[in-house]
Design a protein around this motif. Structure first.
Motif, short mmCIF file in Angstrom:
data_model
loop_
_atom_site.label_atom_id
_atom_site.label_comp_id
_atom_site.label_asym_id
_atom_site.label_seq_id
_atom_site.Cartn_x
_atom_site.Cartn_y
_atom_site.Cartn_z
N ASP A 135 0.77 -1.27 -0.04
CA ASP A 135 -0.13 0.04 0.06
C ASP A 135 0.64 1.36 0.11
OD1 ASP A 135 -2.37 -1.41 0.02
OD2 ASP A 135 -2.56 -1.21 2.36
N GLU A 136 2.05 1.03 0.84
CA GLU A 136 2.89 2.38 0.93
C GLU A 136 3.60 2.58 -0.52
OE1 GLU A 136 6.67 4.13 3.50
OE2 GLU A 136 6.02 2.21 3.84
N ARG A 137 3.97 1.31 -1.07
CA ARG A 137 4.39 1.50 -2.44
C ARG A 137 3.45 2.28 -3.43
NH1 ARG A 137 7.69 -2.53 -5.48
NH2 ARG A 137 8.49 -0.69 -6.43
N ALA A 138 2.32 1.80 -3.57
CA ALA A 138 1.53 2.11 -4.35
C ALA A 138 1.19 3.88 -4.21
CB ALA A 138 0.10 1.41 -4.13
N GLY A 139 0.92 4.15 -2.84
CA GLY A 139 0.96 5.65 -2.66
C GLY A 139 2.10 6.36 -3.28
N ILE A 140 3.08 5.93 -3.07
CA ILE A 140 4.40 6.34 -3.62
C ILE A 140 4.32 6.64 -5.25
CG2 ILE A 140 6.85 6.28 -4.10
CD1 ILE A 140 7.21 5.00 -1.43
N ALA A 141 4.00 5.38 -5.82
CA ALA A 141 3.85 5.32 -7.22
C ALA A 141 2.89 6.50 -7.88
CB ALA A 141 3.13 4.05 -7.58
N VAL A 142 1.76 6.67 -6.84
CA VAL A 142 0.73 7.56 -7.33
C VAL A 142 1.24 9.25 -7.28
CG1 VAL A 142 -1.60 8.74 -6.57
CG2 VAL A 142 -1.37 6.29 -6.52
N ALA A 143 1.96 9.27 -5.99
CA ALA A 143 2.69 10.42 -6.08
C ALA A 143 3.63 10.98 -7.17
CB ALA A 143 3.42 10.73 -4.42
N GLN A 144 4.29 9.73 -7.55
CA GLN A 144 5.31 9.82 -8.39
C GLN A 144 4.60 10.20 -9.89
OE1 GLN A 144 7.24 6.08 -8.05
NE2 GLN A 144 9.11 6.95 -7.43
N GLN A 145 3.83 9.65 -10.32
CA GLN A 145 3.06 9.68 -11.49
C GLN A 145 2.47 11.41 -11.57
OE1 GLN A 145 -0.27 6.73 -11.65
NE2 GLN A 145 1.02 5.25 -11.94
N GLN A 146 1.81 11.86 -10.30
CA GLN A 146 1.27 13.11 -10.18
C GLN A 146 2.54 14.27 -10.56
OE1 GLN A 146 -1.59 14.46 -9.90
NE2 GLN A 146 -0.96 16.40 -10.08
N LEU A 147 3.41 14.15 -9.93
CA LEU A 147 4.79 14.84 -10.09
C LEU A 147 5.36 14.73 -11.44
CD1 LEU A 147 6.60 14.31 -6.59
CD2 LEU A 147 5.62 16.57 -7.42
N GLU A 148 5.44 13.35 -11.89
CA GLU A 148 5.97 13.34 -13.31
C GLU A 148 5.04 14.00 -14.33
OE1 GLU A 148 6.29 9.22 -13.58
OE2 GLU A 148 8.34 9.20 -12.99
N SER A 149 3.60 13.92 -13.94
CA SER A 149 2.64 14.76 -14.95
C SER A 149 3.03 16.18 -14.86
CB SER A 149 1.35 14.44 -14.60
OG SER A 149 0.37 15.14 -15.32
N GLU A 150 3.10 16.60 -13.46
CA GLU A 150 3.28 18.24 -13.38
C GLU A 150 4.67 18.56 -14.09
OE1 GLU A 150 3.11 18.80 -9.35
OE2 GLU A 150 1.06 18.23 -9.13
N ARG A 151 5.76 17.86 -13.97
CA ARG A 151 6.98 17.95 -14.60
C ARG A 151 6.97 18.18 -15.87
NH1 ARG A 151 12.00 13.82 -13.61
NH2 ARG A 151 10.48 12.57 -14.65
N GLY A 152 6.12 17.07 -16.69
CA GLY A 152 6.03 17.07 -18.18
C GLY A 152 5.52 18.24 -18.67
N GLU A 153 4.31 18.68 -17.96
CA GLU A 153 3.37 20.05 -18.28
C GLU A 153 4.61 21.21 -18.17
OE1 GLU A 153 0.04 20.28 -15.88
OE2 GLU A 153 -0.81 18.51 -16.93
N ALA A 154 5.19 21.47 -16.99
CA ALA A 154 6.29 22.52 -16.94
C ALA A 154 7.11 22.46 -17.86
CB ALA A 154 6.72 22.37 -15.43
N ALA A 155 7.90 21.28 -18.26
CA ALA A 155 8.67 21.06 -19.21
C ALA A 155 8.35 21.60 -20.40
CB ALA A 155 9.45 19.76 -19.11
N ALA A 156 7.13 21.17 -20.92
CA ALA A 156 6.54 21.62 -22.19
C ALA A 156 6.23 22.95 -22.34
CB ALA A 156 5.38 20.66 -22.39
N GLY A 157 5.80 23.62 -21.24
CA GLY A 157 5.88 25.04 -21.36
C GLY A 157 7.01 25.77 -21.39
N LEU A 158 7.83 25.30 -20.87
CA LEU A 158 9.30 26.13 -20.72
C LEU A 158 10.01 25.87 -22.18
CD1 LEU A 158 10.47 25.44 -17.11
CD2 LEU A 158 9.91 27.50 -17.97
#
Length: 245
Positions: A135-158
């Motif tokens: 369950d802890e790993r699943a929570g980490i995976a969700v957080a990683q996916q969210q951050l990676e999505s945010e990073r992708g959007e930010a990188a695309a804009g920059l």
């Protein structure tokens, strides 16, 4: 080197774009999501190690339970066999021996069943531990996916901004005489990304040194089309009405 005042002022526009490109490139390489993503990756590594250990405990406990269950089956089989033999014999001696063995076997069975219950509880505990880690790993995976999505959007804009800045640079650079542009690029390479700076109120915008004495006088005497350099940082000094000369 000679260059018209207008061409020299164009270097300030070019420098502003180069500075912007450098800033965008730096931001692309240092996105705010990078640090938390690295922290999550490190945390996930630790959790994976913990899971491997917990899973090892679970497997060992399951193996122990299986051994006990096997022993229980063997004892139950012997009890069944001896009980059947007891019903079939008329020998007093055999009856006594079988009854004694049955008492011993039932005691052994009781001990094994008690052990079985204890180990079953340990198996349940080990399974719960592994499930909690999953369950802890699943929570980490969700957080990683969210951050990676945010990073992708930010990188695309920059990246879009940077690409536009690079196009703008090409447009402006094309208006600068070749010799002046080459000299600017040389100064920029040596000047930590800054090749030309505005001289404002006798102060170099590149190194913030204020010109005085003979340095100031030399700049004052230079013709408007003379490309002058800061005596401190060697960058091109662009003179305008703001220069205070």
């Amino acid at each position: 080197m000679k260059a018209s005042p207008a061409d020299q002022e164009t270097l300030l526009r070019l420098q502003a774009i180069d500075t912007r490109i450098a800033q965008l490139t730096h931001r692309l390489g240092n996105l705010p999501q990078a640090a938390p993503l690295a922290e999550l990756a490190s945390r996930d590594d630790g959790v994976r190690r913990s899971r491997a250990e917990a899973h090892g405990v679970l497997e060992d406990t399951r193996a122990e339970l299986k051994r006990i269950e096997s022993d229980v089956e063997m004892v139950e089989a012997r009890i069944a066999r001896d009980s059947e033999r007891l019903t079939q014999t008329s020998s007093v001696k055999d009856v006594a021996a079988l009854e004694s063995e049955l008492v011993s076997l039932r005691r052994r069975l009781s001990d094994l069943e008690d052990q079985e219950l204890v180990v079953m509880e340990r198996v349940e505990g080990a399974e719960s531990a592994v499930a909690a880690i999953d369950d802890e790993r699943a929570g980490i995976a969700v957080a990683q996916q969210q951050l990676e999505s945010e990073r992708g959007e930010a990188a695309a804009g920059l990246e879009t901004e940077r690409e536009q800045a690079v196009r703008d640079r090409g447009t402006v650079a094309a208006t600068v005489p070749e010799a002046l542009l080459a000299f600017y690029e040389q100064r920029r390479e040596r000047g930590a990304g800054v090749g030309a700076a505005l001289l404002r109120q006798r102060t170099c915008g590149g190194c913030t040194m204020t010109l005085t004495g003979s340095d100031l006088e030399a700049v004052r005497r230079s013709a408007p089309d003379e490309v002058v350099q800061c005596p401190e940082c060697d960058r091109i000094l662009v003179r305008t009405e703001e220069s205070g000369l």
